[in-house]
Design a protein around this motif. Structure first.
Motif, PDB file in Angstrom:
ATOM      1  N   GLN A  71     -14.349  29.417 -38.433  1.00 25.71           N
ATOM      2  CA  GLN A  71     -14.771  30.075 -39.698  1.00 25.71           C
ATOM      3  C   GLN A  71     -15.929  29.466 -40.379  1.00 25.71           C
ATOM      4  O   GLN A  71     -16.901  30.029 -40.810  1.00 25.71           O
ATOM      5  CB  GLN A  71     -13.598  30.018 -40.921  1.00 25.71           C
ATOM      6  CG  GLN A  71     -12.380  30.730 -40.563  1.00 25.71           C
ATOM      7  CD  GLN A  71     -11.247  30.835 -41.328  1.00 25.71           C
ATOM      8  OE1 GLN A  71     -11.638  30.428 -42.609  1.00 25.71           O
ATOM      9  NE2 GLN A  71     -10.005  31.051 -40.833  1.00 25.71           N
ATOM     10  N   LYS A  72     -16.078  28.086 -40.266  1.00 21.51           N
ATOM     11  CA  LYS A  72     -17.463  27.233 -40.363  1.00 21.51           C
ATOM     12  C   LYS A  72     -18.549  27.776 -39.979  1.00 21.51           C
ATOM     13  O   LYS A  72     -19.556  27.991 -40.394  1.00 21.51           O
ATOM     14  CB  LYS A  72     -17.082  25.919 -40.293  1.00 21.51           C
ATOM     15  CG  LYS A  72     -16.078  25.290 -41.268  1.00 21.51           C
ATOM     16  CD  LYS A  72     -16.160  23.796 -40.811  1.00 21.51           C
ATOM     17  CE  LYS A  72     -15.068  23.162 -42.129  1.00 21.51           C
ATOM     18  NZ  LYS A  72     -14.819  21.452 -41.514  1.00 21.51           N
ATOM     19  N   GLU A  73     -18.382  27.945 -38.587  1.00 23.30           N
ATOM     20  CA  GLU A  73     -19.421  28.475 -37.785  1.00 23.30           C
ATOM     21  C   GLU A  73     -19.884  29.974 -38.251  1.00 23.30           C
ATOM     22  O   GLU A  73     -21.064  30.176 -38.201  1.00 23.30           O
ATOM     23  CB  GLU A  73     -19.144  28.429 -36.041  1.00 23.30           C
ATOM     24  CG  GLU A  73     -19.054  26.958 -35.782  1.00 23.30           C
ATOM     25  CD  GLU A  73     -20.460  26.374 -35.788  1.00 23.30           C
ATOM     26  OE1 GLU A  73     -21.507  27.096 -35.423  1.00 23.30           O
ATOM     27  OE2 GLU A  73     -20.416  25.246 -36.281  1.00 23.30           O
ATOM     28  N   PHE A  74     -18.932  30.706 -38.349  1.00 21.56           N
ATOM     29  CA  PHE A  74     -19.220  32.203 -38.791  1.00 21.56           C
ATOM     30  C   PHE A  74     -19.742  32.135 -39.880  1.00 21.56           C
ATOM     31  O   PHE A  74     -20.716  32.996 -40.162  1.00 21.56           O
ATOM     32  CB  PHE A  74     -17.643  32.734 -39.000  1.00 21.56           C
ATOM     33  CG  PHE A  74     -17.826  34.106 -39.678  1.00 21.56           C
ATOM     34  CD1 PHE A  74     -18.302  35.377 -39.066  1.00 21.56           C
ATOM     35  CD2 PHE A  74     -17.602  34.169 -41.040  1.00 21.56           C
ATOM     36  CE1 PHE A  74     -18.398  36.461 -39.837  1.00 21.56           C
ATOM     37  CE2 PHE A  74     -17.585  35.333 -41.689  1.00 21.56           C
ATOM     38  CZ  PHE A  74     -18.147  36.463 -41.271  1.00 21.56           C
ATOM     39  N   LEU A  75     -19.301  31.242 -41.170  1.00 27.57           N
ATOM     40  CA  LEU A  75     -20.019  31.188 -42.482  1.00 27.57           C
ATOM     41  C   LEU A  75     -21.574  30.868 -42.408  1.00 27.57           C
ATOM     42  O   LEU A  75     -22.402  31.432 -43.034  1.00 27.57           O
ATOM     43  CB  LEU A  75     -19.384  30.593 -43.343  1.00 27.57           C
ATOM     44  CG  LEU A  75     -18.063  31.144 -44.004  1.00 27.57           C
ATOM     45  CD1 LEU A  75     -17.235  29.896 -44.790  1.00 27.57           C
ATOM     46  CD2 LEU A  75     -18.327  32.201 -44.918  1.00 27.57           C
ATOM     47  N   LYS A  76     -21.925  29.773 -41.341  1.00 25.94           N
ATOM     48  CA  LYS A  76     -23.114  29.608 -41.111  1.00 25.94           C
ATOM     49  C   LYS A  76     -24.081  30.690 -40.832  1.00 25.94           C
ATOM     50  O   LYS A  76     -25.168  30.954 -41.457  1.00 25.94           O
ATOM     51  CB  LYS A  76     -23.338  28.435 -39.891  1.00 25.94           C
ATOM     52  CG  LYS A  76     -23.055  27.092 -40.523  1.00 25.94           C
ATOM     53  CD  LYS A  76     -23.058  26.100 -39.204  1.00 25.94           C
ATOM     54  CE  LYS A  76     -22.430  24.804 -39.651  1.00 25.94           C
ATOM     55  NZ  LYS A  76     -22.492  23.788 -38.716  1.00 25.94           N
ATOM     56  N   GLY A  77     -23.699  31.511 -39.754  1.00 25.42           N
ATOM     57  CA  GLY A  77     -24.413  32.863 -39.051  1.00 25.42           C
ATOM     58  C   GLY A  77     -24.315  33.765 -40.227  1.00 25.42           C
ATOM     59  O   GLY A  77     -25.206  34.530 -40.575  1.00 25.42           O
ATOM     60  N   PRO A 131     -21.780  37.544 -28.838  1.00 23.42           N
ATOM     61  CA  PRO A 131     -21.327  36.637 -30.039  1.00 23.42           C
ATOM     62  C   PRO A 131     -21.570  37.053 -31.362  1.00 23.42           C
ATOM     63  O   PRO A 131     -21.215  36.777 -32.372  1.00 23.42           O
ATOM     64  CB  PRO A 131     -21.802  35.200 -29.769  1.00 23.42           C
ATOM     65  CG  PRO A 131     -23.254  35.535 -28.925  1.00 23.42           C
ATOM     66  CD  PRO A 131     -22.861  37.096 -28.110  1.00 23.42           C
ATOM     67  N   ASN A 132     -22.644  38.090 -31.353  1.00 25.75           N
ATOM     68  CA  ASN A 132     -23.231  38.554 -32.592  1.00 25.75           C
ATOM     69  C   ASN A 132     -21.949  39.474 -33.414  1.00 25.75           C
ATOM     70  O   ASN A 132     -21.235  40.408 -32.805  1.00 25.75           O
ATOM     71  CB  ASN A 132     -24.214  39.438 -32.357  1.00 25.75           C
ATOM     72  CG  ASN A 132     -25.264  38.594 -31.733  1.00 25.75           C
ATOM     73  OD1 ASN A 132     -25.550  37.473 -31.877  1.00 25.75           O
ATOM     74  ND2 ASN A 132     -26.294  39.210 -31.087  1.00 25.75           N
ATOM     75  N   TRP A 133     -21.953  39.259 -34.758  1.00 22.66           N
ATOM     76  CA  TRP A 133     -21.424  40.167 -35.634  1.00 22.66           C
ATOM     77  C   TRP A 133     -22.195  41.270 -36.384  1.00 22.66           C
ATOM     78  O   TRP A 133     -23.470  40.855 -36.347  1.00 22.66           O
ATOM     79  CB  TRP A 133     -20.977  39.103 -36.647  1.00 22.66           C
ATOM     80  CG  TRP A 133     -19.792  37.987 -36.617  1.00 22.66           C
ATOM     81  CD1 TRP A 133     -20.109  36.894 -35.576  1.00 22.66           C
ATOM     82  CD2 TRP A 133     -18.440  38.108 -36.764  1.00 22.66           C
ATOM     83  NE1 TRP A 133     -18.799  36.366 -35.317  1.00 22.66           N
ATOM     84  CE2 TRP A 133     -17.766  36.897 -36.235  1.00 22.66           C
ATOM     85  CE3 TRP A 133     -17.566  38.966 -37.371  1.00 22.66           C
ATOM     86  CZ2 TRP A 133     -16.405  36.666 -36.045  1.00 22.66           C
ATOM     87  CZ3 TRP A 133     -16.265  38.778 -37.423  1.00 22.66           C
ATOM     88  CH2 TRP A 133     -15.675  37.559 -36.710  1.00 22.66           C
ATOM     89  N   GLN A 134     -21.703  42.233 -36.897  1.00 20.97           N
ATOM     90  CA  GLN A 134     -22.427  43.223 -37.621  1.00 20.97           C
ATOM     91  C   GLN A 134     -21.797  43.441 -38.954  1.00 20.97           C
ATOM     92  O   GLN A 134     -20.651  43.200 -39.172  1.00 20.97           O
ATOM     93  CB  GLN A 134     -22.382  44.500 -36.637  1.00 20.97           C
ATOM     94  CG  GLN A 134     -23.368  44.411 -35.637  1.00 20.97           C
ATOM     95  CD  GLN A 134     -23.367  45.868 -34.836  1.00 20.97           C
ATOM     96  OE1 GLN A 134     -22.461  46.723 -34.870  1.00 20.97           O
ATOM     97  NE2 GLN A 134     -24.614  46.180 -34.365  1.00 20.97           N
ATOM     98  N   LEU A 135     -22.573  43.745 -39.669  1.00 28.66           N
ATOM     99  CA  LEU A 135     -22.071  44.138 -41.292  1.00 28.66           C
ATOM    100  C   LEU A 135     -21.653  45.679 -41.116  1.00 28.66           C
ATOM    101  O   LEU A 135     -22.630  46.420 -40.741  1.00 28.66           O
ATOM    102  CB  LEU A 135     -23.430  44.183 -42.170  1.00 28.66           C
ATOM    103  CG  LEU A 135     -23.278  44.456 -43.618  1.00 28.66           C
ATOM    104  CD1 LEU A 135     -22.073  43.663 -44.457  1.00 28.66           C
ATOM    105  CD2 LEU A 135     -24.468  44.467 -44.557  1.00 28.66           C
ATOM    106  N   VAL A 136     -20.414  45.993 -41.505  1.00 22.48           N
ATOM    107  CA  VAL A 136     -19.944  47.318 -41.427  1.00 22.48           C
ATOM    108  C   VAL A 136     -19.635  47.692 -42.683  1.00 22.48           C
ATOM    109  O   VAL A 136     -19.288  49.022 -42.811  1.00 22.48           O
ATOM    110  CB  VAL A 136     -18.575  47.083 -40.518  1.00 22.48           C
ATOM    111  CG1 VAL A 136     -19.034  46.785 -38.994  1.00 22.48           C
ATOM    112  CG2 VAL A 136     -17.756  46.220 -41.202  1.00 22.48           C
TER     113      VAL A 136
END
Length: 198
Positions: free
Chosen positions: A66-72, A189-194
């Motif tokens: 979650q910490k890594e996710f929030l940085k990204g 590994p990339n997230w997308q805004l949905v």
């Protein structure tokens, strides 16, 4: 006499050819990697290693993740806001960060703004906070909802530079709730805004 020299030449050439053949066979004939079945002890170690790695690949969204996710997510947030503030006809830099629907929505908003002759002036000051509101996994898709509080200086002007909205001298605090999504089984590994919630 000439015949004897010819025989000597033939013998010498045959010896050279034989030497080259043996050298090539010595080099090309060697095995450079492991071939064949692994010994039982190595096979056991390999299986144990794979089993130990499964929990990580099961993509547990723990505190560290979650910490890594929030940085990204914060980098993505700033990139998208800045890209949307550019006075282009469409989203460019942040396209990989948006799913198809959001990308189209943002582009429509840009086209409408440009069709009216308006342009944006946005200075991104920074993010005050980014907090995970919730995260839900449906099958292999993980959706993470994030509450952002950020500060920007923003205003919209018309073609005559008349201010339509905002204030170019005032820092404005904005509150956004965005939903990011990722296929947790994907190697990407990339997230997308949905989704963007109000």
């Amino acid at each position: 006499m000439n015949y004897s020299f010819e025989y000597i030449d033939i013998i010498l050439l045959a010896m050279i050819a034989g030497f080259i053949f043996l050298r090539l066979r010595g080099i090309l004939g060697k095995r450079t990697g492991f071939e064949g079945k692994a010994p039982a002890q190595f096979d056991k170690i390999l299986k144990e290693t794979v089993v130990k790695q499964v929990p990580k690949q099961a993509n547990v969204f723990d505190e560290e993740a979650q910490k890594e996710f929030l940085k990204g997510a914060q980098i993505a947030y700033e990139t998208i806001i800045t890209d949307f503030s550019d006075n282009d006809n469409k989203i460019t830099t942040s396209k990989p960060l948006l799913n198809k629907d959001i990308y189209n929505q943002f582009n429509e908003a840009l086209k409408e703004r440009n069709s009216r002759g308006y342009y944006a002036e946005i200075t991104f000051i920074g993010i005050n906070s980014a907090v995970i509101k919730e995260h839900k996994k449906e099958d292999k898709i993980l959706n993470v909802t994030v509450n952002f509080i950020a500060e920007v200086i923003t205003c919209i002007k018309d073609k005559n530079k008349k201010i339509i909205s905002g204030d170019p001298e005032k820092i404005k605090k904005i509150y956004d709730t965005w939903v990011f999504s990722r296929d947790m089984t994907s190697a990407n590994p990339n997230w997308q805004l949905v989704d963007t919630l109000t």
